[in-house]
Design an enzyme around this catalytic site. Sequence first.
Site, PDB file in Angstrom:
ATOM      1  N   GLU A   1       0.228  -0.265   1.315  1.00 36.15           N
ATOM      2  CA  GLU A   1       1.508  -0.918   1.770  1.00 36.15           C
ATOM      3  C   GLU A   1       2.501  -0.235   2.361  1.00 36.15           C
ATOM      4  O   GLU A   1       3.009  -0.440   3.527  1.00 36.15           O
ATOM      5  CB  GLU A   1       1.901  -1.889   0.629  1.00 36.15           C
ATOM      6  CG  GLU A   1       3.025  -3.158   1.025  1.00 36.15           C
ATOM      7  CD  GLU A   1       4.167  -2.426   1.468  1.00 36.15           C
ATOM      8  OE1 GLU A   1       4.943  -3.272   2.139  1.00 36.15           O
ATOM      9  OE2 GLU A   1       4.898  -1.523   1.051  1.00 36.15           O
TER      10      GLU A   1
ATOM     11  N   ASP B   1       0.798   2.013  -4.279  1.00 37.04           N
ATOM     12  CA  ASP B   1       1.241   3.420  -3.461  1.00 37.04           C
ATOM     13  C   ASP B   1       2.771   3.411  -3.414  1.00 37.04           C
ATOM     14  O   ASP B   1       3.370   2.343  -3.390  1.00 37.04           O
ATOM     15  CB  ASP B   1       0.703   3.508  -2.138  1.00 37.04           C
ATOM     16  CG  ASP B   1       0.656   2.085  -1.267  1.00 37.04           C
ATOM     17  OD1 ASP B   1       0.732   0.882  -1.930  1.00 37.04           O
ATOM     18  OD2 ASP B   1       1.377   2.661  -0.170  1.00 37.04           O
TER      19      ASP B   1
END
Length: 380
Positions: free
Chosen positions: A136, A71
């Site tokens: 994250e 991500d």
Amino acid sequence: MTQRSATLELACDLISRPSVTPEDAGCQAMMCERLEALGFTIDHMPFEEVTNFWARRNQEGPVLCFAGHTDVVPTGPIERWKTPPFEPTIIDGQLHGRGAADMKGSIAAFMTALDRFVAKHPDHKGSIALLITSDEEGPYVNGTTRVIDTLEARNEKITWAIVGEPSSTTLVGDVIKNGRRGSLGATLKVKGVQGHVAYPHLVRNPIHEFAPALAELSQTEWDQGNDFFPPTSFQVSNINAGTGATNVVPGEVEVKFNFRFSTEVTDTELRTRVESILEKHNVQYEIEWNLSGQPFLTAAGDLVDAARDAIRSVTGRETELSTSGGTSDGRFIAPTGAQVVELGPVNATIHKIDENVSVADLDTLSEIYEQVMINLLTDA
């Protein structure tokens, strides 16, 4: 036209996928297909909207894990980018695109290093693993922490973990993060009595009542740090109060603050000291604490030695160990007993408009990762 390296090609493929947290946009499926071809067993671990996987090659120990995230943070105003953020573009030797440095470049380097290492050392010692999440950059609730919980429940341990966060400052490999400070946040609500500013005897101004406590909090020495960590810092990030009118004393002030703390103090000690200061100044308050990570440190050992040697072998550089910067998913891995370092590209443009990474650094990073595997998992 110069032929692109395998690492650059893969980085471009990953960047072209708009995987803003918690989206993965097919990054992990593509990675898993490649890993299966190398003999990895894939354990998909989705939790709610977050995509995660744990991949492992071999079952015996020790276990060297590459940890990372697919991500990326939002782009910000697209019109301010030189080139579209999800259209990887090379300008003057720099690969531009959201995630180039944080951390799709590292993931591409992981993968191509694995390609070469497994081809040369199919019967390597121990196991190689990857722990990849799409959470994250977001709430970090259903990502690495949940995967680690699952591994711990089945007593599956990581010996060494390399987190691909962009650790370098000027040149790739010049800095390794061998630990991180803890992060303790709080939302404090100071209670007062709202009323007209012209009648101070009928009000209790929470801003005035909190001010002496804030002065003491901001001037307190929480610890002196140590050889690996700077002193603990206290910072206020938000103060909100008032109705917008100039003639109304507010009934409440909300304050958000954060500690980045060393191993010289515990989060419990920080909470106790803060509340003691508030009570000393007769502040009427409510407080909600949020511990987002304990400090961790890998001071020395096989992993630090292997990483430093790999960087020296590939680049000729000596490496500085550092615990500076924000938090990373290493804070979820370290408490299991694993040695953890963060080793990745230069961090100068992470989360910025026109994020970019050196094309040459991607290949260098891939070579460093391969050399770490050689150092830890072969007799070479």
